[in-house]
Design a protein around this motif. Structure first.
Motif, PDB file in Angstrom:
ATOM      1  N   ASN A  92       0.599  -1.308  -0.374  1.00  0.00           N
ATOM      2  CA  ASN A  92       0.056  -0.258   0.053  1.00  0.00           C
ATOM      3  C   ASN A  92       0.334   1.097  -0.251  1.00  0.00           C
ATOM      4  O   ASN A  92       1.230   1.657   1.056  1.00  0.00           O
ATOM      5  CB  ASN A  92      -1.372   0.104   1.225  1.00  0.00           C
ATOM      6  CG  ASN A  92      -1.381   0.815   1.214  1.00  0.00           C
ATOM      7  OD1 ASN A  92      -1.515   1.656  -0.007  1.00  0.00           O
ATOM      8  ND2 ASN A  92      -2.449   1.242   1.971  1.00  0.00           N
ATOM      9  N   ALA A 100      -5.070  -5.921  -8.414  1.00  0.00           N
ATOM     10  CA  ALA A 100      -5.568  -5.259  -8.558  1.00  0.00           C
ATOM     11  C   ALA A 100      -7.179  -5.589  -7.997  1.00  0.00           C
ATOM     12  O   ALA A 100      -7.645  -5.191  -8.075  1.00  0.00           O
ATOM     13  CB  ALA A 100      -6.346  -4.100  -8.929  1.00  0.00           C
ATOM     14  N   TYR A 154      -6.782  -4.845  -3.006  1.00  0.00           N
ATOM     15  CA  TYR A 154      -6.080  -4.530  -3.805  1.00  0.00           C
ATOM     16  C   TYR A 154      -4.313  -5.038  -3.271  1.00  0.00           C
ATOM     17  O   TYR A 154      -4.041  -3.531  -2.985  1.00  0.00           O
ATOM     18  CB  TYR A 154      -6.293  -2.709  -3.694  1.00  0.00           C
ATOM     19  CG  TYR A 154      -7.732  -2.574  -3.711  1.00  0.00           C
ATOM     20  CD1 TYR A 154      -8.505  -3.118  -4.572  1.00  0.00           C
ATOM     21  CD2 TYR A 154      -8.383  -2.085  -3.121  1.00  0.00           C
ATOM     22  CE1 TYR A 154     -10.322  -2.982  -4.403  1.00  0.00           C
ATOM     23  CE2 TYR A 154      -9.973  -1.597  -3.092  1.00  0.00           C
ATOM     24  CZ  TYR A 154     -10.373  -2.246  -3.462  1.00  0.00           C
ATOM     25  OH  TYR A 154     -12.062  -1.845  -3.705  1.00  0.00           O
ATOM     26  N   ARG A 172      -1.705  -0.920  -4.102  1.00  0.00           N
ATOM     27  CA  ARG A 172      -2.719   0.335  -4.058  1.00  0.00           C
ATOM     28  C   ARG A 172      -1.298   1.269  -3.715  1.00  0.00           C
ATOM     29  O   ARG A 172      -0.202   1.022  -2.870  1.00  0.00           O
ATOM     30  CB  ARG A 172      -3.272  -0.422  -2.826  1.00  0.00           C
ATOM     31  CG  ARG A 172      -4.360   0.794  -2.587  1.00  0.00           C
ATOM     32  CD  ARG A 172      -4.664   0.795  -1.000  1.00  0.00           C
ATOM     33  NE  ARG A 172      -5.496  -0.499  -0.744  1.00  0.00           N
ATOM     34  CZ  ARG A 172      -6.313  -0.509   0.538  1.00  0.00           C
ATOM     35  NH1 ARG A 172      -6.382   0.152   0.653  1.00  0.00           N
ATOM     36  NH2 ARG A 172      -6.828  -1.654   0.822  1.00  0.00           N
ATOM     37  N   THR A 191      -2.211   4.862  -2.301  1.00  0.00           N
ATOM     38  CA  THR A 191      -3.774   5.255  -2.039  1.00  0.00           C
ATOM     39  C   THR A 191      -3.047   7.209  -1.580  1.00  0.00           C
ATOM     40  O   THR A 191      -2.444   7.307  -1.444  1.00  0.00           O
ATOM     41  CB  THR A 191      -3.820   5.475  -0.437  1.00  0.00           C
ATOM     42  OG1 THR A 191      -4.432   3.859  -0.607  1.00  0.00           O
ATOM     43  CG2 THR A 191      -4.936   6.162   0.771  1.00  0.00           C
ATOM     44  N   ALA A 238      -4.462  -0.641  -8.386  1.00  0.00           N
ATOM     45  CA  ALA A 238      -5.661   0.042  -7.779  1.00  0.00           C
ATOM     46  C   ALA A 238      -4.824   1.243  -7.267  1.00  0.00           C
ATOM     47  O   ALA A 238      -4.306   1.872  -6.468  1.00  0.00           O
ATOM     48  CB  ALA A 238      -6.535  -0.156  -6.750  1.00  0.00           C
ATOM     49  N   VAL A 296      -7.019   4.278  -4.795  1.00  0.00           N
ATOM     50  CA  VAL A 296      -7.507   4.530  -3.932  1.00  0.00           C
ATOM     51  C   VAL A 296      -8.176   5.846  -3.452  1.00  0.00           C
ATOM     52  O   VAL A 296      -6.717   6.323  -3.074  1.00  0.00           O
ATOM     53  CB  VAL A 296      -7.354   3.300  -2.908  1.00  0.00           C
ATOM     54  CG1 VAL A 296      -8.737   3.557  -1.650  1.00  0.00           C
ATOM     55  CG2 VAL A 296      -7.306   1.799  -3.156  1.00  0.00           C
TER      56      VAL A 296
END
Length: 233
Positions: A26, A48, A52, A55, A57, A82, A84
């Motif tokens: 992440n 993804a 996720y 990811r 973010t 992904a 987010v």
């Protein structure tokens, strides 16, 4: 880059064609990830899907994009990750695609595959935004989207606002605003060529909203529409 559980990226700029491979991580992103004047580059996560696995973010400001593709050209591929955000840290655009002065690569024929862009509670304004940059209204066309999902946007999943941005093809893609946003595809200038399969859901104006699409052919086939105000307007 970054194979730990969490990593932080303040921002970055790449002007070299290379392969970026990201892990089950992440990434907290504080500023735009810019790719400038390159073709044939490769940006890949490891998935993804549910959870996720790779990811990005958003933790930056309310106006900058997460990814800026500036004169990124033929064969460049972004896949398996992904993006987010939420209204707590809203994101104006997950991807901004433009031409800019001083660059030599034509913005054309990129591939986006197995991506998820999610605004959680309407925190994402536009998923992909095609715009006229300082390099003028040329190219920025002929992109391919395969199994890309944009969800919970507050305006558009894909926003076309450049008259030369045409010829984009979509396969098995999803645009679901869940009643937060107006349309999966919003066309203020330019056009897509084909949308085959996939699902639209919960768009408050229409799944496809063509304000000004020009005299271009358009094929839409095999699309499921659920809980949207209209299919095409």
């Amino acid at each position: 880059r970054g194979f730990g559980a969490t990593e932080t990226i303040d921002s970055l700029t790449s002007t070299k064609a290379c392969a970026w491979v990201s892990g089950h991580t992440n990434y907290t992103v504080g500023g735009t990830l810019t790719f400038r004047n390159i073709d044939g580059f490769f940006f890949r996560g490891i998935g993804a899907g549910q959870g996720y696995r790779t990811r990005f973010t958003w933790a930056g400001n309310t106006t900058d994009p997460c990814f800026l593709l500036e004169n990124v050209g033929i064969g460049s591929t972004l896949e398996q990750f992904a993006v987010v955000c939420s209204t707590g840290k809203p994101l104006a655009k997950a991807f901004r695609l433009i031409n800019a002065t001083g660059n030599t690569i034509l913005s054309s024929a990129r591939i986006f595959r197995n991506l998820i862009l999610i605004g959680t509670n309407g925190g994402l304004t536009d998923g992909f935004s095609y715009e006229v940059g300082s390099g003028g209204n040329t190219n920025n066309d002929s992109d391919t989207y395969d199994n890309v999902r944009v969800a919970n946007y507050s305006q558009y999943g894909w926003h076309l606002n450049a008259s030369q941005s045409v010829g984009h093809c979509f396969y098995r893609c999803v645009g679901e605003s869940n009643r937060y946003g107006q349309a999966a595809v919003g066309i203020d200038a330019g056009n897509i060529s084909a949308w085959i399969g996939g699902t639209m859901a919960g768009n408050t104006v229409a799944d496809f909203y063509a304000v000004n699409m020009g005299a271009y052919p358009l094929l839409i086939a095999g699309v499921i529409s659920e809980n949207s105000t209209s299919f095409f307007r």
